[in-house]
Scaffold this motif. Structure first.
Motif, PDB file in Angstrom:
ATOM      1  N   LEU A   1      27.795   5.979 -28.980  1.00  0.00           N
ATOM      2  CA  LEU A   1      28.555   5.469 -30.124  1.00  0.00           C
ATOM      3  C   LEU A   1      27.759   5.694 -31.406  1.00  0.00           C
ATOM      4  O   LEU A   1      26.535   5.626 -31.388  1.00  0.00           O
ATOM      5  CB  LEU A   1      28.820   3.971 -29.956  1.00  0.00           C
ATOM      6  CG  LEU A   1      29.746   3.583 -28.817  1.00  0.00           C
ATOM      7  CD1 LEU A   1      29.651   2.096 -28.541  1.00  0.00           C
ATOM      8  CD2 LEU A   1      31.170   3.966 -29.167  1.00  0.00           C
ATOM      9  N   PRO A   2      28.457   5.923 -32.528  1.00  0.00           N
ATOM     10  CA  PRO A   2      27.732   6.156 -33.783  1.00  0.00           C
ATOM     11  C   PRO A   2      27.191   4.876 -34.425  1.00  0.00           C
ATOM     12  O   PRO A   2      26.293   4.948 -35.249  1.00  0.00           O
ATOM     13  CB  PRO A   2      28.778   6.817 -34.679  1.00  0.00           C
ATOM     14  CG  PRO A   2      30.085   6.401 -34.127  1.00  0.00           C
ATOM     15  CD  PRO A   2      29.880   6.180 -32.656  1.00  0.00           C
ATOM     16  N   HIS A   3      27.737   3.704 -34.098  1.00  0.00           N
ATOM     17  CA  HIS A   3      27.311   2.451 -34.728  1.00  0.00           C
ATOM     18  C   HIS A   3      26.845   1.455 -33.677  1.00  0.00           C
ATOM     19  O   HIS A   3      27.413   1.375 -32.589  1.00  0.00           O
ATOM     20  CB  HIS A   3      28.461   1.803 -35.495  1.00  0.00           C
ATOM     21  CG  HIS A   3      29.045   2.639 -36.587  1.00  0.00           C
ATOM     22  ND1 HIS A   3      28.355   3.609 -37.264  1.00  0.00           N
ATOM     23  CD2 HIS A   3      30.278   2.641 -37.130  1.00  0.00           C
ATOM     24  CE1 HIS A   3      29.140   4.170 -38.168  1.00  0.00           C
ATOM     25  NE2 HIS A   3      30.314   3.600 -38.101  1.00  0.00           N
ATOM     26  N   HIS A   4      25.838   0.644 -34.062  1.00  0.00           N
ATOM     27  CA  HIS A   4      25.303  -0.343 -33.126  1.00  0.00           C
ATOM     28  C   HIS A   4      25.007  -1.687 -33.792  1.00  0.00           C
ATOM     29  O   HIS A   4      24.385  -2.539 -33.174  1.00  0.00           O
ATOM     30  CB  HIS A   4      24.035   0.192 -32.456  1.00  0.00           C
ATOM     31  CG  HIS A   4      24.274   1.461 -31.721  1.00  0.00           C
ATOM     32  ND1 HIS A   4      24.846   1.507 -30.472  1.00  0.00           N
ATOM     33  CD2 HIS A   4      24.052   2.747 -32.078  1.00  0.00           C
ATOM     34  CE1 HIS A   4      24.960   2.762 -30.084  1.00  0.00           C
ATOM     35  NE2 HIS A   4      24.483   3.532 -31.034  1.00  0.00           N
ATOM     36  N   ASP A   5      25.434  -1.867 -35.049  1.00  0.00           N
ATOM     37  CA  ASP A   5      25.175  -3.131 -35.737  1.00  0.00           C
ATOM     38  C   ASP A   5      26.012  -4.262 -35.144  1.00  0.00           C
ATOM     39  O   ASP A   5      25.475  -5.238 -34.648  1.00  0.00           O
ATOM     40  CB  ASP A   5      25.497  -3.035 -37.232  1.00  0.00           C
ATOM     41  CG  ASP A   5      24.485  -2.233 -38.016  1.00  0.00           C
ATOM     42  OD1 ASP A   5      23.368  -1.998 -37.512  1.00  0.00           O
ATOM     43  OD2 ASP A   5      24.800  -1.836 -39.153  1.00  0.00           O
ATOM     44  N   LEU A   6      27.336  -4.115 -35.230  1.00  0.00           N
ATOM     45  CA  LEU A   6      28.243  -5.201 -34.875  1.00  0.00           C
ATOM     46  C   LEU A   6      29.419  -4.686 -34.069  1.00  0.00           C
ATOM     47  O   LEU A   6      30.068  -3.717 -34.466  1.00  0.00           O
ATOM     48  CB  LEU A   6      28.766  -5.883 -36.147  1.00  0.00           C
ATOM     49  CG  LEU A   6      29.859  -6.932 -35.987  1.00  0.00           C
ATOM     50  CD1 LEU A   6      29.379  -8.117 -35.159  1.00  0.00           C
ATOM     51  CD2 LEU A   6      30.352  -7.398 -37.350  1.00  0.00           C
ATOM     52  N   LEU A   7      29.684  -5.353 -32.957  1.00  0.00           N
ATOM     53  CA  LEU A   7      30.881  -5.098 -32.163  1.00  0.00           C
ATOM     54  C   LEU A   7      31.768  -6.329 -32.271  1.00  0.00           C
ATOM     55  O   LEU A   7      31.325  -7.439 -31.973  1.00  0.00           O
ATOM     56  CB  LEU A   7      30.531  -4.848 -30.696  1.00  0.00           C
ATOM     57  CG  LEU A   7      31.717  -4.798 -29.730  1.00  0.00           C
ATOM     58  CD1 LEU A   7      32.624  -3.609 -30.031  1.00  0.00           C
ATOM     59  CD2 LEU A   7      31.234  -4.753 -28.289  1.00  0.00           C
ATOM     60  N   ILE A   8      32.997  -6.141 -32.708  1.00  0.00           N
ATOM     61  CA  ILE A   8      33.994  -7.206 -32.712  1.00  0.00           C
ATOM     62  C   ILE A   8      34.917  -6.920 -31.540  1.00  0.00           C
ATOM     63  O   ILE A   8      35.588  -5.893 -31.514  1.00  0.00           O
ATOM     64  CB  ILE A   8      34.770  -7.265 -34.045  1.00  0.00           C
ATOM     65  CG1 ILE A   8      33.813  -7.575 -35.189  1.00  0.00           C
ATOM     66  CG2 ILE A   8      35.894  -8.306 -33.957  1.00  0.00           C
ATOM     67  CD1 ILE A   8      34.449  -7.544 -36.575  1.00  0.00           C
ATOM     68  N   ASN A   9      34.924  -7.838 -30.571  1.00  0.00           N
ATOM     69  CA  ASN A   9      35.714  -7.633 -29.357  1.00  0.00           C
ATOM     70  C   ASN A   9      37.025  -8.411 -29.456  1.00  0.00           C
ATOM     71  O   ASN A   9      37.031  -9.642 -29.437  1.00  0.00           O
ATOM     72  CB  ASN A   9      34.926  -8.066 -28.121  1.00  0.00           C
ATOM     73  CG  ASN A   9      35.656  -7.731 -26.837  1.00  0.00           C
ATOM     74  OD1 ASN A   9      36.591  -6.931 -26.818  1.00  0.00           O
ATOM     75  ND2 ASN A   9      35.240  -8.349 -25.754  1.00  0.00           N
ATOM     76  N   LEU A  10      38.124  -7.681 -29.525  1.00  0.00           N
ATOM     77  CA  LEU A  10      39.461  -8.276 -29.513  1.00  0.00           C
ATOM     78  C   LEU A  10      40.085  -8.179 -28.132  1.00  0.00           C
ATOM     79  O   LEU A  10      41.161  -8.727 -27.908  1.00  0.00           O
ATOM     80  CB  LEU A  10      40.368  -7.572 -30.533  1.00  0.00           C
ATOM     81  CG  LEU A  10      39.875  -7.548 -31.977  1.00  0.00           C
ATOM     82  CD1 LEU A  10      40.898  -6.833 -32.866  1.00  0.00           C
ATOM     83  CD2 LEU A  10      39.585  -8.933 -32.486  1.00  0.00           C
ATOM     84  N   SER A  11      39.424  -7.479 -27.219  1.00  0.00           N
ATOM     85  CA  SER A  11      39.975  -7.289 -25.878  1.00  0.00           C
ATOM     86  C   SER A  11      39.691  -8.516 -25.017  1.00  0.00           C
ATOM     87  O   SER A  11      38.942  -9.409 -25.410  1.00  0.00           O
ATOM     88  CB  SER A  11      39.386  -6.044 -25.222  1.00  0.00           C
ATOM     89  OG  SER A  11      38.096  -6.308 -24.714  1.00  0.00           O
ATOM     90  N   GLN A  12      40.270  -8.521 -23.841  1.00  0.00           N
ATOM     91  CA  GLN A  12      40.051  -9.621 -22.908  1.00  0.00           C
ATOM     92  C   GLN A  12      39.059  -9.224 -21.815  1.00  0.00           C
ATOM     93  O   GLN A  12      39.065  -9.794 -20.731  1.00  0.00           O
ATOM     94  CB  GLN A  12      41.382 -10.057 -22.304  1.00  0.00           C
ATOM     95  CG  GLN A  12      42.310 -10.685 -23.329  1.00  0.00           C
ATOM     96  CD  GLN A  12      43.568 -11.260 -22.719  1.00  0.00           C
ATOM     97  OE1 GLN A  12      43.646 -11.507 -21.527  1.00  0.00           O
ATOM     98  NE2 GLN A  12      44.559 -11.472 -23.552  1.00  0.00           N
TER      99      GLN A  12
END
Length: 141
Positions: free
Chosen positions: A82-93
């Protein structure tokens, strides 16, 4: 170690996510948003374009050739690279694969019972992996 925060009792996951994204961008974070499905991803894409007349929230879908240069990426799956590793916002279940590659994960949990139940299950799964998640009840404003 990855910091994991649960934001529960969210009335509208899309609108709430837009607020989180705007706040994270103010802190110059690069953000990846994991959507439950393509419909939710498209709804977030549209909402980010219309969220604020004064804030520009540049974003693309992960498949876009400009994803590596764009600070906000929306996806329905997390590949290994993945190109980014700062913040993951998880909307999945689902517990995100390789969540450990992120500095921070925010789990957005709605008021719907199915979403809340899967959120409780993910909370326990994080704990089993040695993570001590925090919990915040979302404000309605």
């Amino acid at each position: 170690m990855t910091r994991v925060d649960f934001h529960s009792q969210v009335q509208d996951k899309i609108h709430y996510s837009c607020r989180l994204i705007r706040k994270a961008r103010t802190a110059n974070c690069q953000i990846l948003v994991l959507s439950e499905d393509e419909q939710q991803a498209q709804a977030l894409d549209l909402a980010l374009w219309n969220f604020s007349a004064s804030d520009f929230l540049p974003h693309v879908m992960l498949e876009n050739p400009l994803a590596a240069q764009t600070p906000i990426i929306i996806t329905t799956a997390l590949p290994a690279a993945l190109p980014h590793h700062d913040l993951l916002i998880n909307l999945s279940q689902h517990l995100p694969d390789n969540f450990q590659q992120f500095n921070r994960v925010i789990e957005v949990i709605s008021q719907q019972e199915q979403d809340a139940a899967s959120g409780r299950q993910r909370f326990r799964l994080y704990q089993q992996q040695g993570v001590k998640p925090s919990h915040l009840v979302a404000s309605t404003s």
